[in-house]
Write a protein that holds these residues in place. Sequence first.
Motif, mmCIF file in Angstrom:
data_model
loop_
_atom_site.group_PDB
_atom_site.id
_atom_site.type_symbol
_atom_site.label_atom_id
_atom_site.label_comp_id
_atom_site.label_asym_id
_atom_site.label_seq_id
_atom_site.Cartn_x
_atom_site.Cartn_y
_atom_site.Cartn_z
ATOM 1 N N GLU A 1 -3.632 6.546 -0.120
ATOM 2 C CA GLU A 1 -2.769 7.842 0.257
ATOM 3 C C GLU A 1 -1.682 7.849 1.193
ATOM 4 N N HIS B 1 11.041 9.556 5.369
ATOM 5 C CA HIS B 1 12.322 10.032 5.844
ATOM 6 C C HIS B 1 12.485 11.265 5.631
ATOM 7 N N HIS B 2 11.603 12.073 5.108
ATOM 8 C CA HIS B 2 11.615 13.464 5.043
ATOM 9 C C HIS B 2 10.816 14.206 6.144
ATOM 10 N N ILE C 1 2.168 11.632 6.870
ATOM 11 C CA ILE C 1 1.158 10.739 6.625
ATOM 12 C C ILE C 1 -0.144 11.094 6.944
ATOM 13 N N ALA D 1 3.814 7.165 2.938
ATOM 14 C CA ALA D 1 4.791 6.485 3.637
ATOM 15 C C ALA D 1 6.214 6.225 2.977
ATOM 16 N N ARG D 2 6.204 6.332 1.765
ATOM 17 C CA ARG D 2 7.328 6.418 0.857
ATOM 18 C C ARG D 2 8.148 7.621 1.121
ATOM 19 N N VAL D 3 7.761 8.686 1.615
ATOM 20 C CA VAL D 3 8.741 9.675 1.954
ATOM 21 C C VAL D 3 8.620 9.951 3.355
ATOM 22 N N ALA E 1 -0.387 4.951 2.175
ATOM 23 C CA ALA E 1 0.818 4.218 1.334
ATOM 24 C C ALA E 1 1.839 5.033 0.787
ATOM 25 N N ARG E 2 1.243 5.959 -0.064
ATOM 26 C CA ARG E 2 2.078 6.886 -0.743
ATOM 27 C C ARG E 2 2.732 7.660 -0.112
#
Length: 353
Positions: free
Chosen positions: A47, A56-57, A251, A52-54, A49-50
Amino acid sequence: MTPVPRPALDTVPLYVPKPPVARADGTSHRLFLNENPYPPLPSVLAEVARAARVAHHYPEIMPGDLVAALAARLGVPESDVVTGPGSVGIYQQIAQAVLEPGDEVVYAWPSFEAYPIVARIAGARAVEVPLRDGAHDLAAMAARVTDRTRLVFLCEPNNPTGTSVRPADLEAFLAAVPSSVLVVLDEAYHEFSDSGVDGVALYRDHPNVVVLRTFSKAYGLAGLRVGYGVAHPVISAALRKCAVPCGVNGIAVRAAIASLAVEDELFARVDGIVRERDALRVALAERGVPVLPSETNFLWLPLGPRAAPVAATLEAAGLMARLYPGEGIRLTVGTPEANARVVTVLEDALVRA
């Protein structure tokens, strides 16, 4: 003339972290910050890792999904749940919401080191009440409450001694404290304790009680900084006003929610740490090491003047413990390997101390 900070800060120590000692064989163990010795579970890391993909928000100003999950978990209204970057973040919110210069803050000592810092930064007077046999002296604390007292801090179980109070004694204390005084019950180590004290149950019956808990210890998310609290609406609303917007990052929010979903696995780890704690205490006591009973994930060794040389010996052996000069050593329960090394090193250290 250059800008001058507030005079109150002159009494606040600057935290300068001590760099860890690296041993040539790579066997250093961090036993000084009461961290969980185990990393997050694989499902929680997935979770992370998932999320972390956003990264930048911006996260939510207040973490609504986490608040909802905590409210459901605790059986309290969402309006009563507050969050912050660790329990310390919520302490800062409490000070901003409640304290005026000259107010008094009562707490036991030694206890959580944030207490005098929070009080002094707010310009409040810190009223420290000595522990009795390593535990809160609740009768003495109640006697120190005056008409200037605005806050009482209770670390339950206590850091750094690991001791707990009896539920009946805590109830009597709350009955003795005026309802206008806010009592902050810090339960950072709640999951490691079987003392019977339940802050959430106390909050239901006492509108002046705020309960703080954390994902740093039992849940193993110290590096992500997620703390939470429960308070009645007048106080919880004030704390949210003082919270840093987006103070709990996205995160951390997803990791905390994922951790709530796997509590059975996490608490099995907690049970293992408690078994290690109790076995470590017995082993040390059998070797003549003074050690208090503990309701936390650490042990308190009241070594007095021997504390400094013993801590130095531990450090030389790659065991980084928390020294309280002239008082004792706080020793986090680590992995079985670390704990076995502690027994060997302490037995030798106390022969030479």
